[in-house]
Design an enzyme around this catalytic site. Structure first.
Site, PDB file in Angstrom:
ATOM      1  N   GLU A 384       4.813   1.962  -3.046  1.00 24.21           N
ATOM      2  CA  GLU A 384       6.065   1.954  -2.267  1.00 24.21           C
ATOM      3  C   GLU A 384       6.957   1.451  -2.816  1.00 24.21           C
ATOM      4  OE1 GLU A 384       4.462   0.424   2.377  1.00 24.21           O
ATOM      5  OE2 GLU A 384       4.645   3.192   1.102  1.00 24.21           O
ATOM      6  N   GLU A 460      -4.723   4.559   0.973  1.00 24.64           N
ATOM      7  CA  GLU A 460      -4.839   4.015   2.108  1.00 24.64           C
ATOM      8  C   GLU A 460      -4.671   5.512   3.498  1.00 24.64           C
ATOM      9  OE1 GLU A 460      -0.389   1.882   2.909  1.00 24.64           O
ATOM     10  OE2 GLU A 460      -0.453   1.412   0.843  1.00 24.64           O
TER      11      GLU A 460
HETATM   12  C1  GAL Z   1       1.983   1.929   3.979  1.00 26.85           C
HETATM   13  C2  GAL Z   1       2.148   0.973   3.247  1.00 26.85           C
HETATM   14  C3  GAL Z   1       1.147  -0.319   3.462  1.00 26.85           C
HETATM   15  C4  GAL Z   1       1.572  -0.777   5.761  1.00 26.85           C
HETATM   16  C5  GAL Z   1       1.103  -0.162   5.591  1.00 26.85           C
HETATM   17  C6  GAL Z   1       1.359   0.120   7.338  1.00 26.85           C
HETATM   18  O1  GAL Z   1       3.095   2.350   4.260  1.00 26.85           O
HETATM   19  O2  GAL Z   1       1.455   0.650   1.830  1.00 26.85           O
HETATM   20  O3  GAL Z   1       1.640  -1.592   2.852  1.00 26.85           O
HETATM   21  O4  GAL Z   1       2.951  -1.438   4.969  1.00 26.85           O
HETATM   22  O5  GAL Z   1       1.767   1.212   5.669  1.00 26.85           O
HETATM   23  O6  GAL Z   1       0.650  -0.626   8.049  1.00 26.85           O
END
Ligand code: GAL
Length: 923
Positions: A384, A460
């Site tokens: 990010e 993620e």
């Molecule tokens: C993503 C980010 C993580 C965390 C997650 C929400 O966008 O890469 O670091 O913030 O969202 O928990």
């Protein structure tokens, strides 16, 4: 005046980055107690030559905020200071560290290096008052040559660490802001003619190349087996010169991107992974080796095969564990500038040439340090940080330095520079479209063609905040269906709550002006490292050996890429070992006429369980032998006082458990004598009975999710589910100001097999929304409700919801009410047990048995839903003398709307009418 820590520059006075090597040359750890002085601003007034003998002391490694200096602060995306790079606030907490060092007498000749593995965020070093260098890059190793500074006697090593620096602008990861020397410090002897660096490339075909800056000798290991997470074969390679021998654990493996497939040693590489931060509830990002090893062992135990080191390189020891235990690693660079996204990416360092050298230095420090780790299968440019030329340069440098590993970066959305396409938290539809190669086109046809031809990973997904994530099985089914999809990484491995005054704390608990609350508590492990139900669920879904019934046949799927099932034991519930031939990797086997319940175990660990579907929803055995029918207990019309004792009633509603006894008919109790609501149920005085259509919102309930506009909590509150008012004369529950609600009939009756309760609930009005649950809540008086033993026949032993029930199985389960609570850091709905056909509650005064006409959902709690909802920390929940028994015809699932999709329609409870029938007996 610009301070030094506001000058955008790579480390000054530092050595070029190099590989982490175990060596016969001397190493002197400087971990331990250091002298320490803290100042709220950068002007400390301390002399670097002052050994600080009278100062406080602080352990190294540690964070000063966790030792009483300043406080931790949590923000997710927002910078906790004004965005004006590279400047930082006047209030810049600063730590002065001192330690006496002495060059060991047996380190003859050569050089002495001073190595820091992690200092947050910017620091300067002196020896005996003479400057040595300065550096930033909190989670990156840096070394200084201190040979000329060391006298051989006592030398004063001084380190000044500032909390904020220009580096903070590129370290905006979603985590606590914690400062100080938080990883190890060491002095290293580098003999003349030693091996400063090595680059070893070992392929899955057994090929080996060793590159060193000096002529070296080594013996090539023979008869090597390839390395994989399934079989992490390592070979100790000794590389020598006359002056030094270094050792490396080499794993032979080849990672390739072949069209839209990601392959390891030519076989599909599917990540069943987690995102891991450095975090420990007591020590923050200063994580002990024992903790790291415990985590890695827990990952393996839960079938996890991959880790993304979100969002910075880990301590190198962590990688050595991944090499040894077998975990595929995406090693991520310490770069995140997310807060610029909130101002339209204006001034983002990622695209500012002035920051180019800093970006490249960070990438080089990661790649050079970790280049020999077999577990590292991919480099990640960071997280990010938007997109820009500095990231493109980092990608280009990395692929020229190490062509053996693909490059990952999620925010390179057009895949200009990366070798895999990566998304976070895609909806099911989007993931499925990508699987089919049918994602929306990019404007540039050439780029579109290239991206469409790449494998895709979810860096993620499955946001494990609070109770959840639900819906993981649906993701897995899509991953399975499309070979282009190379799996993903759950967000995230562990909760980041910090233990303070005996309680787990999150954002806002340390008086922060700007913070993001409990968003930092979103892991599969609780802060004390207990696995959450989400981890049990994940383990069952990503199991390498999957069992599924197809009629009377059992389908056994071997999802390993390199391992047969030869060592897996398949057994019936009775312990009979089934005759299953070894199943080849990535193939399936059909076992006909399988027993109704089968377990697959490997080395004593359960890999998978399967039960033939009729096991679910087995008819209830009511009035089991050895139990007295409840007719023996005192049944009387509740007195006014008892009835008015509404203090225990959930959400303060007036209970009217006996309403509707004359309503007749709809209750459906066939035979039996109708009676008023009893004032006892077996050993328990019955304080109230009420309609139950509410739950303490989960953190997922509080967010709309990617595909919705309004959270479930908001929808439920708008419908007044949290504020129903009882109208006994009408048998209704309705919220103020609305004409919708519920009509409920209760019918208590005495029958031969016990006391019977029939409940018939109908929704009033035109409702389309889901309901958190629909049923009744019984308030049973008992001292010490947590110690009541709760036993049931149904899914267990853990909690389950419609979209999270892969890790539970049908059977007899038993635990205390206290143990049936899941201790989410932020209290919320938890502990539901589903497909229950009968249950019992055993207190010292006796046991109450409850059998359902049809399978029901149940949660038993030593506190009310209202108390669960209002508590903000687990230790605020205190039991009283009421046991709450929530019996429901159905509940809504969990989803992962806090960051991802909401509960899918299949997981939502939407029935318009619920009929429940229970028989109560006692023993
Ligand atoms: C993503 C980010 C993580 C965390 C997650 C929400 O966008 O890469 O670091 O913030 O969202 O928990």
């Amino acid at each position: 005046m610009t301070a030094q820590f506001e000058i955008v520059e790579p480390p000054v006075g530092a050595l070029p980055p190099r590989a982490r090597l175990n060596s016969t040359a001397g190493v002197l750890s400087l971990d331990g107690t250091w002298q320490f002085a803290w100042s709220p601003t950068a002007e400390t007034g301390k002399d670097p030559a002052d050994p600080g003998r009278t100062w406080d002391t602080l352990p190294v490694p540690s964070h000063w905020q966790l030792h009483g200096y300043g406080s931790p602060a949590y923000t997710n995306v927002r910078f906790p200071f004004p965005i004006d790079p590279p400047y930082v606030p006047q209030d810049n907490p600063t730590g002065e560290y001192r330690r006496i060092v002495r060059r060991p007498a047996d380190w003859r000749g050569g050089r002495v290096l001073l190595r820091f593995d992690g200092v947050d965020s910017w620091f300067q070093v002196w020896v005996n008052g003479a400057p040595v260098g300065r550096a930033s890059g909190s989670r990156l190793t840096v070394e200084f040559d201190v040979t000329a500074h060391l006298t051989g006697g006592d030398d004063v090593l001084a380190v000044r660490v500032h909390q904020w620096s220009f580096g903070s602008y590129v370290e905006d990861q979603d985590q606590w802001w914690l400062s100080g020397i938080f990883r190890s410090v060491a002095l290293l002897h580098r003999p003349e003619g030693g091996i400063d660096d090595l680059y070893v490339v070992a392929g899955g075909d057994g090929s080996l190349s060793v590159t060193a800056p000096v002529p070296v000798r080594f013996t090539r290991p023979d008869d090597v087996q390839p390395w994989s997470a399934e079989k992490p074969a390592l070979y100790r390679l000794l590389v020598s010169t006359d002056a030094e021998t270094v050792s490396l654990d080499v794993g032979f493996r080849t990672v390739t991107v072949d069209g839209d497939r990601l392959l390891l040693n030519g076989k599909p590489l599917v990540f069943r992974g987690v995102n891991r931060h450095d975090i420990d509830a007591r020590t923050g990002r200063a994580v002990s080796r024992a903790r790291m090893e415990h985590d890695v062992a827990l990952m393996k135990e839960h079938n996890i095969n991959a880790v993304r080191t979100s969002h910075y390189p880990p301590d190198p020891y962590f990688l050595s564990l991944c090499d040894r235990y077998g975990l595929y690693v995406i090693d991520e660079c310490d770069i995140e500038t997310h807060g610029f996204g909130l101002v339209g990416w204006r001034g983002n360092p990622s695209d500012d040439p002035a920051w180019g050298p800093v970006y490249l230095d960070r990438m080089r420090r990661m790649v050079e340090r970790d280049k020999n780790a077999p577990s590292v299968v991919m480099w990640s440019l960071g997280n990010e940080a938007g997109w820009g030329r500095n990231l493109a340069t980092n990608a280009a440098w990395t692929s020229s330095r190490d062509a053996t590993r693909p490059i990952h970066y999620e925010a390179d959305e057009e895949c200009e520079s990366v070798s895999v396409y990566s998304r976070m938290y895609p909806t099911y539809d989007k993931l499925e479209a990508i699987g089919r190669g049918a994602e929306p086109a990019l404007a540039d046809p050439e780029r579109d063609r290239r991206r469409r031809g790449l494998p895709m990973i979810m860096c993620e997904y499955g946001h494990a905040m609070g109770n959840g994530p639900g819906g993981l099985a649906d993701y897995e089914a899509i991953i399975d269906a499309y070979p282009r999809l190379a799996g993903g990484f759950i967000w995230e491995w562990a909760d980041h709550a910090l233990l303070s005054d005996g309680s787990y704390r999150y954002g806002g608990d340390f008086g922060e002006l700007v913070h993001d609350g409990s968003f930092v508590v979103d892991g599969l492990l609780f802060p004390d490292r207990t696995p959450s139900p989400g981890l049990t669920e994940l383990a069952a879904i990503i199991t390498p050996v999957r069992l599924r019934f197809d009629g009377d046949d059992l389908l056994i799927e071997n999802r390993w890429s390199f391992t047969t099932t030869a060592e897996v034991v398949f057994a019936s519930a009775a312990g009979e070992v089934l005759d299953v031939p070894p199943i080849e990797p990535l193939t399936s086997y059909r076992l006909s006429d399988a027993p109704p319940s089968v377990t697959a175990t490997l080395g004593g660990k359960v890999l998978a369980r399967a039960q033939r579907p009729p096991a679910l929803g087995a008819p209830a055995r009511s009035g089991a032998s050895g139990r007295e029918r409840l007719g023996g207990v005192v049944i009387s019309q509740p007195s006014r006082e008892q009835h008015g004792d509404a203090g225990v009633d959930d959400a303060g509603r007036e209970p009217f458990g006996d309403a509707g006894i004359d309503a007749g008919g709809r209750g459906g109790a066939a035979a039996g004598r109708s009676i008023p609501r009893p004032d006892r149920l077996g050993p328990f005085p019955l304080a109230s009975v009420a309609l139950d259509a509410w739950r303490a919102p989960t953190e997922n309930d509080r967010f709309p999710g990617w595909d919705g506009k309004v959270s479930m909590e908001e929808q439920w509150r708008a419908a007044g589910l949290d504020r129903l008012i009882a109208a006994p004369a009408r048998g209704r529950y309705q919220p103020a100001g609305l004409d919708s609600g519920f009509e409920i009939d209760y019918r208590w009756s005495i029958r031969d097999d016990g006391l019977r309760l029939d409940v018939d609930i109908e929704r009033l009005g035109e409702w389309r929304l889901s309901l958190p649950r629909l049923g009744i809540a019984l308030a049973l008086r008992t001292p010490d409700p947590s110690s009541v033993v709760f036993s049931w026949l149904g899914l267990g032993p853990g909690e389950s919801y419609p979209d999270s029930r892969a890790g539970v199985w049908f059977g007899e389960h038993s635990m205390t009410v206290g143990e049936a609570q899941t201790p989410y850091v932020v209290p919320q709905e938890n502990g539901n047990r589903s497909e229950v056909s009968r249950m019992s509650l055993a207190a010292p005064a006796g046991t109450l048995h409850i059998a359902g006409d049809s399978p029901f959902d149940v949660a038993v709690r030593p506190w009310s839903t209202a108390a669960l909802e209002s508590a903000r920390h687990a230790d605020e929940l205190v039991e009283d003398d009421v046991l709450w028994v929530h019996l429901a015809a159905g509940v809504t699932g969990l989803g992962s709307a806090s960051c991802g999709p909401a509960v899918r329609p299949s997981g939502q409870y939407r029935a318009a009418r619920a009929q429940l029938g229970f028989v109560f007996t006692t023993s």
